[in-house]
Enzyme design. Sequence first.
Site, PDB file in Angstrom:
ATOM      1  N   ASP A 152       0.827  -1.211   0.000  1.00 56.72           N
ATOM      2  CA  ASP A 152       0.000   0.000   0.000  1.00 56.72           C
ATOM      3  C   ASP A 152       0.871   1.276   0.000  1.00 56.72           C
ATOM      4  O   ASP A 152       2.058   1.220   0.324  1.00 56.72           O
ATOM      5  CB  ASP A 152      -0.882  -0.029   1.268  1.00 56.72           C
ATOM      6  CG  ASP A 152      -2.150   0.780   1.112  1.00 56.72           C
ATOM      7  OD1 ASP A 152      -2.272   1.511   0.120  1.00 56.72           O
ATOM      8  OD2 ASP A 152      -3.024   0.679   1.996  1.00 56.72           O
ATOM      9  N   ASP A 162      -6.584  -6.093  -2.004  1.00 53.20           N
ATOM     10  CA  ASP A 162      -6.861  -6.082  -0.569  1.00 53.20           C
ATOM     11  C   ASP A 162      -8.252  -5.490  -0.293  1.00 53.20           C
ATOM     12  O   ASP A 162      -8.514  -4.338  -0.641  1.00 53.20           O
ATOM     13  CB  ASP A 162      -5.765  -5.236   0.099  1.00 53.20           C
ATOM     14  CG  ASP A 162      -5.724  -5.399   1.598  1.00 53.20           C
ATOM     15  OD1 ASP A 162      -6.637  -6.047   2.154  1.00 53.20           O
ATOM     16  OD2 ASP A 162      -4.779  -4.879   2.215  1.00 53.20           O
ATOM     17  N   GLY A 199      -9.196 -13.931   5.291  1.00 58.26           N
ATOM     18  CA  GLY A 199      -9.786 -15.223   5.621  1.00 58.26           C
ATOM     19  C   GLY A 199     -11.278 -15.165   5.893  1.00 58.26           C
ATOM     20  O   GLY A 199     -11.855 -16.105   6.446  1.00 58.26           O
ATOM     21  N   ASP A 247      -3.908  -9.834   9.899  1.00 57.33           N
ATOM     22  CA  ASP A 247      -2.550  -9.342   9.629  1.00 57.33           C
ATOM     23  C   ASP A 247      -1.564  -9.931  10.637  1.00 57.33           C
ATOM     24  O   ASP A 247      -1.839  -9.950  11.842  1.00 57.33           O
ATOM     25  CB  ASP A 247      -2.494  -7.814   9.770  1.00 57.33           C
ATOM     26  CG  ASP A 247      -3.114  -7.120   8.569  1.00 57.33           C
ATOM     27  OD1 ASP A 247      -3.863  -7.762   7.810  1.00 57.33           O
ATOM     28  OD2 ASP A 247      -2.833  -5.922   8.401  1.00 57.33           O
TER      29      ASP A 247
HETATM   30  C1  GLA Z   1      -4.101  -4.663   5.192  1.00 60.00           C
HETATM   31  C2  GLA Z   1      -3.344  -5.922   4.734  1.00 60.00           C
HETATM   32  C3  GLA Z   1      -1.854  -5.736   5.021  1.00 60.00           C
HETATM   33  C4  GLA Z   1      -1.330  -4.504   4.302  1.00 60.00           C
HETATM   34  C5  GLA Z   1      -2.142  -3.285   4.717  1.00 60.00           C
HETATM   35  C6  GLA Z   1      -1.794  -2.063   3.892  1.00 60.00           C
HETATM   36  O1  GLA Z   1      -4.054  -4.505   6.559  1.00 60.00           O
HETATM   37  O2  GLA Z   1      -3.830  -7.045   5.386  1.00 60.00           O
HETATM   38  O3  GLA Z   1      -1.133  -6.886   4.587  1.00 60.00           O
HETATM   39  O4  GLA Z   1      -1.411  -4.692   2.919  1.00 60.00           O
HETATM   40  O5  GLA Z   1      -3.543  -3.512   4.558  1.00 60.00           O
HETATM   41  O6  GLA Z   1      -2.563  -0.945   4.219  1.00 60.00           O
END
Ligand code: GLA
Length: 384
Positions: free
Chosen positions: A76, A150, A187, A208
């Site tokens: 990101d 995402d 998930g 995460d």
């Molecule tokens: C989510 C994803 C992370 C990352 C962040 C970036 O939390 O699960 O792996 O890519 O966004 O903002």
Amino acid sequence: MKLTCSALLRNLCLVGMIAACLMARGEDVASTPGMGWSSWNYYTCKVNDSMVRAQADALVSSGMKAAGYQYVNVDDCWQGERDASGMLHPNSKFPDMKALAEYIHSKGLKFGIYSSPGPKTCAGFAGSLGHEEQDAATFAQWGIDWLKYDLCTFKGNAEEEIAAYQKMHDALDKTGRKILFAICQYGKDRVWTWGARVGGNQWRTSRDITDSYERMSQNGFGQDGLEKFVGPGHWNDPDMLEVGNGGMSPDEYITHMSLWCLLSAPLLAGNDLTTMSKETLEILTNRELIAIDQDPLGVQGHRLSQEGPLEVWIKPLADKSVAVGLFNRGESMMPVSVSSAALGFTGTVRVRDLWQHKDLGAMNGSLARDVPSHGAVVLRVQSN
Ligand code: GLA
């Protein structure tokens, strides 16, 4: 409509051929789990062009590329604004994405990028909602080889979510460029049951990860039971690696790497490769472990047994040997054992320790090793 027997056969053949093509596309880019580096775990939103170039350089000079790490992925925070035609441009930290892609490709590496099916990414930058085809075409024109997609701000029920992933997959397909499609939606909605159907080459199966033993353990040990949903071309993803980021002990990082390899998980290093210690590099480039992760049979490991904090995981391999992980999640050193019969062998077996890089010789009956607190031993066992 009335179908004659031969028309029915023809249609069945067609369906079979389409299915085979879809599988082949997936297998093309991810016949084994993807390996590389991603910017998120270390840099989060602080990432910029020169940092990414430095990581690409280090991926090569450290020997990680030679060990199999291939992708350099910007997560990101690279996005700028859309112009009047709707085309998305990078922000000032990434002056020229095509040039960055060319630089990464010139090193024999591949380039990954990140977007969202929602209006905004998780960090609040522009997502691809309503611009799927346009963004896919832009990404392909830049030369990207991996898209992490995402969920973030996407609003909709499970059906709409599935359609959104399908939409971006189709848009990527339309570009004609081979692009690994990494679904990230933590998930939810049993993604493992539909991820492959919408063209996902991997899908996040967890929250995460953080650089802590507890969260890494929840993500990794929590994968048991999901093994039936993966195979060449499509993998479960318990999130990127934290090895070398400083929040875990060496034994905990050994557990992290061991578990991810037994799980056939994508291996995306998430540390600063330009300053990593020899110990970190040794963990990330343990080729005997990487061979377990990348084994062509493509079967994800699962938990064979558990006794309090002690766990035994196994992963069958293409050459009929078995990778065995002995894990100690307890607070002091303890022996962990498994019988060769439980691994499916009769008679004596030959055993190799993949962290010690040592043959342990022929064994019969019970295999037992002392495993340090929060540590792991990984064995490769075969018929003698
Ligand atoms: C989510 C994803 C992370 C990352 C962040 C970036 O939390 O699960 O792996 O890519 O966004 O903002």
